[in-house]
Design a protein around this motif. Sequence first.
Motif, PDB file in Angstrom:
ATOM      1  N   SER B  41       0.820  -1.199   0.000  1.00 30.30           N
ATOM      2  CA  SER B  41       0.000   0.000   0.000  1.00 30.30           C
ATOM      3  C   SER B  41       0.861   1.258   0.000  1.00 30.30           C
ATOM      4  O   SER B  41       1.798   1.381   0.794  1.00 30.30           O
ATOM      5  N   GLU B  43      -0.166   4.170   0.870  1.00 29.86           N
ATOM      6  CA  GLU B  43      -0.516   4.958   2.049  1.00 29.86           C
ATOM      7  C   GLU B  43       0.288   4.494   3.272  1.00 29.86           C
ATOM      8  O   GLU B  43       0.880   5.306   3.982  1.00 29.86           O
ATOM      9  N   ARG B  46       3.826   5.500   2.903  1.00 31.63           N
ATOM     10  CA  ARG B  46       4.044   6.934   3.098  1.00 31.63           C
ATOM     11  C   ARG B  46       4.081   7.275   4.589  1.00 31.63           C
ATOM     12  O   ARG B  46       4.858   8.116   5.027  1.00 31.63           O
ATOM     13  N   GLU B  47       3.239   6.604   5.372  1.00 30.37           N
ATOM     14  CA  GLU B  47       3.253   6.841   6.825  1.00 30.37           C
ATOM     15  C   GLU B  47       4.604   6.464   7.421  1.00 30.37           C
ATOM     16  O   GLU B  47       5.163   7.187   8.246  1.00 30.37           O
ATOM     17  N   ASP B  63       5.865  10.913  -4.394  1.00 26.65           N
ATOM     18  CA  ASP B  63       6.503  10.772  -3.082  1.00 26.65           C
ATOM     19  C   ASP B  63       7.857  11.481  -3.059  1.00 26.65           C
ATOM     20  O   ASP B  63       8.262  12.026  -2.029  1.00 26.65           O
ATOM     21  N   ASP B 112      -4.290   3.221  -5.684  1.00 26.04           N
ATOM     22  CA  ASP B 112      -3.787   4.285  -4.807  1.00 26.04           C
ATOM     23  C   ASP B 112      -2.427   4.814  -5.274  1.00 26.04           C
ATOM     24  O   ASP B 112      -1.741   5.511  -4.545  1.00 26.04           O
ATOM     25  N   PRO B 114      -0.358   7.413  -6.580  1.00 29.67           N
ATOM     26  CA  PRO B 114      -0.716   8.833  -6.626  1.00 29.67           C
ATOM     27  C   PRO B 114      -0.419   9.516  -7.956  1.00 29.67           C
ATOM     28  O   PRO B 114      -1.190  10.350  -8.403  1.00 29.67           O
ATOM     29  N   GLN B 138     -11.313   2.883  -5.986  1.00 30.72           N
ATOM     30  CA  GLN B 138      -9.902   2.549  -5.845  1.00 30.72           C
ATOM     31  C   GLN B 138      -9.741   1.038  -5.696  1.00 30.72           C
ATOM     32  O   GLN B 138     -10.349   0.439  -4.822  1.00 30.72           O
TER      33      GLN B 138
END
Lengths: 159, 248
Positions: B41, B43, B46-47, B63, B112, B114, B138
């Motif tokens: 993922s 997301e 990215r976290e 990113d 997802d 981006p 999505q």
Amino acid sequence: MSEQDIEEMAHVAISYFDGTQRTAALVDREVPYPDGKLIVSRTDPQGIITHANQAFIDMSGYSEAELIGAKHCILRHPDMPAAAFQDLWDTIGQGNKWHGYVKNLRKDGAYYWVKATVIPNIRNSRLVGYTSVRRKPSRRKIEESEALYQTLLAAECKA
Amino acid sequence: MTYNLTVSPDFAPDHISGWYFFNTWLQRSLDMAIHLELYDSFEAQREAMRAGTFDLIYANPYDASMLVRELGFQAVARPASQADETVIAVNAASAYQTVEDLKPGCRIATTDDPDVHTIGMIMLESADLDSGNTAIKQHSSYVVGAKSLLNDDADVGFFLKAAYDQLSALIRSRMRVLVRSEIGVVHHSLLVGPRMAACIPAIQTALLTMQDNEKGRRVLDSMGVSSWEPMNSEQTEFMIDLIDTLID
Ligand SMILES: Cc1cc2nc3c(=O)[nH]c(=O)nc-3n(C[C@H](O)[C@H](O)[C@H](O)COP(=O)(O)O)c2cc1C
């Protein structure tokens, strides 16, 4: 250039903000925006072109050598009101991103519409220039912009 | 000290082992311990990036923007001649011939990823479509997105071009490309974080000479990369400026 284009060509004097003028040959022919492409250019802080991508070269009709070092108003179409560019320079001058619809003049006198975004390029907290990226606008936005720009232009001519 | 490497989840599945080979190769070349952590993922990854987990990131352009401007990373190399392009595809049997044929209410199959999502939405603007007048769904992968097109659960699908080209011939034969981006200057890059900044010259030297020996060449092959090209800070900033104009 086709024979028809030559017949329909009109010569128009364009006055720039800095007081200079040039006569441009206009042709009432729209060149469609190429699907999937972005037209990219960069300028120095004064609006002198420092970089143009291939799509920019192809759509403007100028060679890379003609574009680099030229002022960006080389593409200015007389149907564009000064107010649109005033808003552009005010917005980027404050360090913000500008979006707008622009009718551009090609070297051959024809035109093309773009949806443009211009941003300041900041390096080590210093302004080094601007980048403009254009994409394909919708027909509805072009028609709305045409109507708006005619009104603005009429007001500018009276003033 | 062990450093941490991660890879943007949008690489083709057959290259997973390639990234493990790359990690082994890099550790030997630099004589350092590096741990590779992969994500499904964007997301979740990215976290972890924001939490400062990683020192080396093979990042998608979107990113890269955050990593350079907010987290102090530097791009050191990019894969040669591999730009990130987006494909908008339709079911081969659909009536849509151009983007302008699409109407409000259009059902979009996306992921997802981006960059691909952003460029996909930009290419729909000429039909006056945006997130307010379309139904965006999505999906967990491009294959699942493709299936929803084939089942007529979506009108259009967004794909990373490299991923579209790797869909099975059978799936692709039932799809049609409506429009593809030709941007050319937006691409993935390998970024190095502040903790590893002192190693940048060694990393760059290792990467740029990788194709010169048999072992390096085999690793590149398994990653689907022909060679690395250097990236300097102005090239990186230019790409980030460009991406900046595309997000509101
Ligand atoms: C990055 C950047 C891109 C620009 N792109 C265009 C353009 O495509 N077409 C155009 O007419 N003006 C463009 N301009 C605005 C011109 O610099 C100029 O202000 C405009 O053409 C009006 O000319 P004038 O200010 O001399 O009257 C751009 C400016 C910047 C900073």
